[in-house]
Write an enzyme that holds these catalytic residues in place. Structure first.
Site, PDB file in Angstrom:
ATOM      1  N   ARG A  86       7.507  10.513   3.593  1.00 21.66           N
ATOM      2  CA  ARG A  86       6.418   9.672   3.060  1.00 21.66           C
ATOM      3  C   ARG A  86       5.266  10.545   2.582  1.00 21.66           C
ATOM      4  O   ARG A  86       4.634  10.263   1.560  1.00 21.66           O
ATOM      5  CB  ARG A  86       5.932   8.687   4.132  1.00 21.66           C
ATOM      6  N   GLN A 117      -5.610  -1.296   5.514  1.00 24.41           N
ATOM      7  CA  GLN A 117      -4.536  -1.094   6.484  1.00 24.41           C
ATOM      8  C   GLN A 117      -3.676   0.079   6.036  1.00 24.41           C
ATOM      9  O   GLN A 117      -2.809   0.533   6.781  1.00 24.41           O
ATOM     10  CB  GLN A 117      -3.646  -2.334   6.563  1.00 24.41           C
ATOM     11  N   ASP A 120      -2.536   5.706   3.028  1.00 19.73           N
ATOM     12  CA  ASP A 120      -2.646   6.664   1.908  1.00 19.73           C
ATOM     13  C   ASP A 120      -4.126   6.915   1.618  1.00 19.73           C
ATOM     14  O   ASP A 120      -4.999   6.269   2.206  1.00 19.73           O
ATOM     15  CB  ASP A 120      -1.929   6.110   0.658  1.00 19.73           C
ATOM     16  N   HIS A 140      -5.536   1.641  10.326  1.00 19.56           N
ATOM     17  CA  HIS A 140      -4.267   2.125  10.884  1.00 19.56           C
ATOM     18  C   HIS A 140      -4.129   3.634  10.763  1.00 19.56           C
ATOM     19  O   HIS A 140      -3.024   4.163  10.838  1.00 19.56           O
ATOM     20  CB  HIS A 140      -3.089   1.420  10.199  1.00 19.56           C
ATOM     21  N   ALA A 255      -1.917  -6.639  -8.399  1.00 19.33           N
ATOM     22  CA  ALA A 255      -3.312  -6.218  -8.191  1.00 19.33           C
ATOM     23  C   ALA A 255      -3.791  -5.337  -9.340  1.00 19.33           C
ATOM     24  O   ALA A 255      -4.941  -5.451  -9.784  1.00 19.33           O
ATOM     25  CB  ALA A 255      -3.402  -5.454  -6.868  1.00 19.33           C
TER      26      ALA A 255
END
Ligand code: BV8
Ligand code: ZN
Length: 265
Positions: A86, A117, A120, A140, A255
């Site tokens: 990731r 949340q 990145d 988070h 978005a």
């Protein structure tokens, strides 16, 4: 209407509703923006539960199976392999027009707060690129921080990597295993940060909720704090969520397309 993966063009947003919500945003003394993985989806960051997750190696695992202290204790190599993959993937992603519209919206006005949340750093990068002060509170944690599982020391990790994980990284001070600086399922969020987020939700005249499935608590409870305090909630998502029935206005679509329409005015 299932808008996942954008096979179908999102419906044109209702112009009157856009105008109305723009008016709410302009008159609001305090605006809270709560974002989830969906705001980074168009930057190439896989979401947790929706489509768009990179096929292949990690497809057979659910985040709830890997993002836990138990998984790390049971198989630290597997968990570090997931986070290393990731970090490399997300480190190559750039902010999209949704991150940029938020950064522009906050530049030059007071009372806009951002809670994410996401783990990145795309909100930070958009703010840096656009000279905006809109820095997120990360409920988070961050993908690009290491934490010692023994003494708790934390430090930043360069997004560009390399993110090798063998041999497993250990703390130079106490030699315990390092872990990613994120909040795993079953772990408490930082109490101070959660208090700040709850107070921002309480004070917000309007909470804008962007790209979250609204399934993970306590973050998912924040829009209801705004509603209970008499504020408004506006949702932007590809599809309806458990929050949708209580939101004052819901804009279904991506978005990256909707936030510039909503915020740039
Ligand atoms: C806690 C960091 C107290 C790690 C994450 C049973 C046992 C134990 C706990 C629980 C339990 N039942 C409930 C709980 C509480 C649990 C929880 O809520 N579980 C859920 C799954 C039911 N919460 C916790 O454990 C929290 N701690 O409560 O402590 C406690 C302690 C012990 C026992 C009980 C309570 C800690 C939660 C934090 C977990 N860490 N991430 C990592 O990233 O590796 S959560 C993870 O999910 C991410 O942070 C992510 O942000 C978050 C939420 O997901 P979303 O952001 O919403 O993303 P998702 O993919 O789900 O949805 C994307 C959305 O975007 C979709 O709606 C999609 O339609 C939309 N979208 C997609 N593309 C676009 C778009 N929208 C617009 N445009 C697009 N282009
Ligand atoms: Zn240590």
């Amino acid at each position: 209407m299932d808008l996942r993966g954008e096979e179908m063009p999102s419906p044109e947003p209702n112009g009157e509703e856009l105008q109305e919500v723009r008016g709410w945003l302009l008159e609001a003394e305090s605006v809270l923006v709560l974002t989830g993985a969906g705001i980074s989806a168009e930057s190439g960051v896989p979401t947790f539960r929706g489509g768009g997750v990179e096929p292949g190696l990690w497809d057979r695992y659910r985040p709830e199976e890997l993002a836990t202290p138990e998984a790390f204790a049971r198989d630290p190599e597997l968990v570090w392999g997931w986070y290393s993959w990731r970090r490399t993937l997300v480190g190559d992603c750039r902010p999209n027009p949704a991150h940029e519209a938020l950064a522009r919206f906050a530049a030059g006005r007071r009372g806009v707060h951002l809670v994410t949340q996401n783990v990145d750093h795309l909100h930070e990068e958009a703010a840096r690129n656009l000279g905006s002060s809109l820095l997120p509170l990360h409920l988070h944690g961050s993908l690009f921080r290491d934490r010692c599982s023994g003494c708790g020391k934390e430090w930043d990790v360069q997004p560009k990597g390399p993110h090798g994980t063998m041999p497993l990284p250990r703390c130079e001070s106490c030699h315990s295993l390092l872990r990613p600086g994120v909040v795993w399922f079953g772990e408490m969020l930082d109490a101070g940060e959660l208090d700040v987020a709850a107070r921002l939700a309480q004070q917000a005249a309007l909470t804008l909720v962007v790209g979250t499935s609204g399934l993970v608590y306590p973050a998912a409870g924040l829009p209801r704090v705004t509603l209970e305090a008499g504020g408004r909630v506006v949702e932007v998502n590809l599809e309806p969520t458990p929050l949708t029935p209580q939101a004052h206005r819901v804009f279904l679509g991506s978005a990256a397309r909707l936030l510039p329409l909503l915020l740039d005015g």
